[in-house]
Scaffold this motif. Structure first.
Motif, PDB file in Angstrom:
ATOM      1  N   ALA A 131       0.643  -1.194  -0.193  1.00 38.67           N
ATOM      2  CA  ALA A 131       0.279   0.080   0.119  1.00 38.67           C
ATOM      3  C   ALA A 131       0.723   1.262   0.302  1.00 38.67           C
ATOM      4  N   LEU A 162       0.181   3.899  -6.877  1.00 36.15           N
ATOM      5  CA  LEU A 162      -0.824   4.547  -7.579  1.00 36.15           C
ATOM      6  C   LEU A 162       0.171   5.531  -8.860  1.00 36.15           C
ATOM      7  N   HIS A 198      -5.371  -1.822  -2.559  1.00 39.72           N
ATOM      8  CA  HIS A 198      -5.735  -1.498  -3.947  1.00 39.72           C
ATOM      9  C   HIS A 198      -5.788  -1.934  -5.209  1.00 39.72           C
ATOM     10  N   LEU A 204      -9.586   0.803  -4.877  1.00 44.61           N
ATOM     11  CA  LEU A 204      -8.552   0.644  -6.434  1.00 44.61           C
ATOM     12  C   LEU A 204     -10.054   2.650  -7.329  1.00 44.61           C
ATOM     13  N   LEU A 264      -9.133   5.242  -4.709  1.00 47.01           N
ATOM     14  CA  LEU A 264      -7.781   6.222  -5.236  1.00 47.01           C
ATOM     15  C   LEU A 264      -7.998   7.318  -6.242  1.00 47.01           C
TER      16      LEU A 264
END
Length: 556
Positions: free
Chosen positions: A71, A76, A205, A211, A215
């Protein structure tokens, strides 16, 4: 729709508008306390363009890349880099983060056929058996301005979301840029189209809610994000509440078990000094929303400022990108009580006493039908059937599985209407809202009645010492019900009494003649990465004699 032809256009527009003013703050716990790693939209975008330029230089356009990261913001940046390069990202859990570990990872590698693995330096060597491995956090990357945008369209494949189901053969849901745009816009509209604010959470994620809902939504809608690792939350659940309090978060999202875990494990001392009054939306989805959990959390966190009207139960699934329906903002949860016997006969009849179900709200820019799974006949409101769906969020199918894709994504009603996505979930409509009653494949059929295992599992938690449970039928014998239940604090002299109480509760409350009850230690019940009970797996372990129960009460 958002008016953008692809997700990269939408993200880069948000970056141009909010580049240095919006941020992602990843918080990790160290001995000295919380440590923040903050990145602005502009910084994340620049790193993503650098990674994209590197990927394009190596001719990886339209190839699959497996993303194995802990994480944090580096995942990202790598995921966005794949989007920017038209590389098909395949997010997956690191082996140590998944109960099935290498077994699941091997299945994903076999199915997705990735050209390489993107990871971080801390895990690069540990992934030795798999492909070419590139640690993006130590890689010499091109300058962000070297990136040249590839041709991206609504139908371009964005990434593969591998389902967290109970089988050992994972299926990759093919999500296009159009799917993501449609779903992010639906979620943003459901949130009230906020122009500013902060989202807080801890979801993994590699899961669709983590996700797409956690995110990517901030980048799409121009929100800040304060987040932590799932492992941090599980070890110290109050970290989630601290994020909400410290960053004055207005929105959070999690599955039901996360809220329940937080309420059970947060102490009075930890709650003291926290202020959850900023929270106006608490999305609850990815698994059945339990009325008992809603009440428990509201009571436990109420002194810290949590308001029940913040509840927003939602329904969704990976095959529909993420969100499908949701409750109205600031109304809280709608809990209906329905006659239990009528539900077992496929009808939802309101009653003063019976089975409590939480409304998942109205469909979000989607056409939803309730269909008899056997005859494919559309059912009227109040009748229980399979949930079928048609919308711009419905995925393109399963990766390299045309037959499975046609069966799941190409369903037509008896009247020939379609195609629809067959969700595999059972539910009904009432007052324009969806109530989900269970999974079609998990239904226990007993003397012509449909009994949902979730109801048995919830009813079995009748003592503080009893934890999560898994209910199913004994192999091909659909009349023989088995319940495996974890014991939080095993005390040998109390186990026979607890097992008898559970058996009596299921026999009396559901008319099940002497179900078998196995009490097992904590951590025995297998779950998916989203927290759902893997009933099929537990049935296999039971039938194969691969359980070590603390106590067994045989059934009839």
């Amino acid at each position: 729709m958002s008016g953008h032809p692809d997700l990269v256009s939408a993200i880069r527009t948000s970056v141009e508008r909010h580049g240095d003013d919006r941020w992602y703050a990843f918080v990790r716990r160290e001995r000295a306390g919380a440590v923040e790693d903050r990145h602005s939209f502009a910084e994340l975008d620049a790193r993503a363009r650098s990674i994209a330029a590197w990927l394009l230089d190596r001719g990886l356009r339209d190839r699959t890349a497996l993303l194995l990261y802990p994480a944090g913001p580096e995942f990202l940046a790598a995921f966005l880099g794949c989007l920017y390069a038209r590389v098909v990202a395949v997010p997956a859990p690191l082996p140590e983060e998944d109960p099935r570990g290498l077994e699941r990872l091997t299945g994903i590698v076999k199915d997705a056929g990735p050209a390489l693995i993107l990871t971080d330096a801390g895990h690069r060597e540990a992934l030795g058996p798999y492909l070419d491995r590139v640690a993006t956090d130590t890689l010499a990357l091109p300058h962000a301005d070297d990136w040249r945008r590839p041709d991206l369209r609504t139908e371009t494949v964005a990434f593969l979301q591998y389902t967290s189901g109970s089988t050992s053969e994972p299926k990759g849901v093919v999500l296009t840029h159009g799917n993501l745009l449609h779903n992010e816009h639906a979620a943003w509209t459901q949130l009230g189209r906020p122009g500013t604010g902060t989202l807080a959470g801890w979801l993994p994620h590699y899961h669709d809610m983590g996700l797409i809902g956690l995110l990517l939504q901030p980048l799409y809608g121009g929100l800040n994000l304060a987040f932590t690792a799932p492992a941090t939350f599980l070890r110290r659940p109050v970290t989630w509440l601290e994020l909400i309090s410290h960053y004055r978060a207005e929105i959070t999202v999690a599955p039901n078990f996360g809220y329940d875990w937080c309420a059970r494990k947060t102490t009075d001392e930890q709650l003291a000094g926290l202020d959850l009054g900023s929270l106006r939306i608490a999305m609850n989805g990815a698994e059945p929303v339990r009325p008992a959990t809603l009440r428990r959390v509201a009571e436990r966190l109420g002194p810290a400022g949590f308001r029940p009207r913040a509840w927003m139960p939602v329904y969704g699934m990976a095959e529909a990108t993420l969100i499908v329906s949701g409750a109205r903002r600031h109304r809280g949860a709608t809990v209906g009580t329905f006659d239990t016997g009528a539900l077992q006969r496929h009808r939802a009849v309101p009653a003063d006493a019976g089975t409590e179900l939480v409304s998942c709200g109205a469909p979000l820019d989607a056409e939803l039908r309730i269909v008899d799974p056997a005859t494919r006949t559309e059912l009227a409101d109040g009748a229980v059937g399979e949930v079928w769906l048609r919308s711009g969020s419905v995925a393109a199918g399963y990766w390299r599985q045309p037959d499975e894709s046609a069966a799941t994504f190409g369903a037509r009603t008896a009247a020939g209407d379609g195609p629809f996505l067959r969700t595999g979930d059972l539910g009904f409509r009432r007052d324009g809202e969806l109530y989900v009653t269970g999974r079609l494949k998990d239904v226990i059929i007993l003397n012509g009645r449909n009994i949902h295992p979730e109801d048995l599992e919830e009813a079995a938690r009748l003592h503080p010492a009893l934890g999560v449970a898994a209910a199913f039928t004994h192999g091909d014998d659909r009349e023989h019900v088995v319940l495996i239940q974890e014991v939080r604090t095993p005390e040998a002299d109390r186990l026979p009494e607890l097992a008898e109480r559970v058996q009596a509760e299921l026999a009396g409350g559901f008319g099940i003649p002497a179900p078998a009850v196995l009490l097992v230690g904590r951590g025995t019940i297998a779950r998916t990465t989203s927290g759902k009970i893997r009933r099929g797996h537990m049935r296999e372990r039971f039938l194969g004699g691969r359980l070590d129960p603390l106590h067994t009460l045989a059934g009839a």
